[in-house]
Design a protein around this motif. Sequence first.
Motif, PDB file in Angstrom:
ATOM      1  N   PHE A  63       0.942  -1.557   0.020  1.00 63.05           N
ATOM      2  CA  PHE A  63      -0.375   0.467  -0.254  1.00 63.05           C
ATOM      3  C   PHE A  63       0.821   1.369   0.466  1.00 63.05           C
ATOM      4  O   PHE A  63       1.955   1.679   0.336  1.00 63.05           O
ATOM      5  CB  PHE A  63      -0.999  -0.024   0.941  1.00 63.05           C
ATOM      6  N   GLU A 109      -0.088  -4.501  -7.172  1.00 65.27           N
ATOM      7  CA  GLU A 109      -1.106  -4.492  -8.493  1.00 65.27           C
ATOM      8  C   GLU A 109      -2.096  -2.892  -7.237  1.00 65.27           C
ATOM      9  O   GLU A 109      -2.314  -2.462  -8.365  1.00 65.27           O
ATOM     10  CB  GLU A 109      -2.570  -5.553  -8.310  1.00 65.27           C
ATOM     11  N   ALA A 110      -2.359  -2.875  -6.181  1.00 66.92           N
ATOM     12  CA  ALA A 110      -2.762  -1.721  -5.414  1.00 66.92           C
ATOM     13  C   ALA A 110      -1.036  -1.040  -5.609  1.00 66.92           C
ATOM     14  O   ALA A 110      -2.135  -0.307  -5.838  1.00 66.92           O
ATOM     15  CB  ALA A 110      -2.983  -1.959  -4.755  1.00 66.92           C
ATOM     16  N   ASN A 166      -1.193   0.529  -9.586  1.00 67.96           N
ATOM     17  CA  ASN A 166      -2.572   0.965  -9.905  1.00 67.96           C
ATOM     18  C   ASN A 166      -2.332   2.717  -9.445  1.00 67.96           C
ATOM     19  O   ASN A 166      -3.006   3.225  -9.872  1.00 67.96           O
ATOM     20  CB  ASN A 166      -4.063   0.834  -9.023  1.00 67.96           C
ATOM     21  N   MET A 167      -2.120   2.712  -8.016  1.00 63.31           N
ATOM     22  CA  MET A 167      -1.712   4.164  -7.502  1.00 63.31           C
ATOM     23  C   MET A 167      -1.102   4.841  -8.528  1.00 63.31           C
ATOM     24  O   MET A 167      -1.338   6.375  -9.015  1.00 63.31           O
ATOM     25  CB  MET A 167      -1.306   4.152  -6.876  1.00 63.31           C
TER      26      MET A 167
END
Lengths: 155, 111
Positions: free
Chosen positions: B53, B82-83, B86-87
């Motif tokens: 994150f 992936e997260a 995506n950011m």
Amino acid sequence: MTRLNLTIESDIGNVPLLAVAVNRISTHLGFDEIQASEIELCIVEAVTNAIQHAYQGRHSHVVTVDIEASTDHLCLSVCDTGTSMSAEQVCRLIGEEASPELDLDNKASLPESGRGLRIIHDLMDDISYTRQGEQNCLLLVKYFAPRQSQLSDDE
Amino acid sequence: MKFLESSDGNVLIVKVLENRITADVAAGFKEGLVEYVKKGNRMIILDLSDVTFIDSSGLGALIGSLKAMGGNGELLLSGAHEAVMNMFKLTHMNKVFRMFKSPEEALSAIS
């Protein structure tokens, strides 16, 4: 309608625990992991903004997150009792003001801050910001599936 | 902020040993990376494979570290989940940083 309230002291170190809770609540309600991560990101940005700007980083205040889940959407209300956002910030949040064009090839010109509100704008379906008495409330809505109006727009 | 360092020739490989890069740790994160730059490292691969994150403060710290190089060198990223990816896409920072699946892949690209 399911309702839950999470409250933290305005210490930036408390944000991760709140964020992880919102992520797990989101997946429990039916969002996939990527959507839950995006909702978590928006909560992190909103709560961090409240602590750093509304309270200027001061501890001993509270930030509350009210969570309401209905059949088709999740509603998150992030509230503080600090300084309200400026009109310019609200415009950036609700999308009435375009973000400054970035020159991605000129790395020295890239800003190190100021992306949080735009991220919330880009990831949430509905956003509003109100001052109610002494309280600032940022309302964030995410639908479980694309709304009919969005589907129509895409067609 | 904890890092694990290794090197391959003049390339420094720095693995971030944290799961989250957010406002509460962003200052320490940037400070650690800028310290590597101050020591003369100009080709750094940042291994993000443990990071699940990142928020806008973490992203800002990465941009600040890149700017500390003063246009003389490169900060490459590898292993983004992936997260995290995506950011970068959401903020268009995937066009600022070269991103690779692994440190090995990054090394191949610059060798």
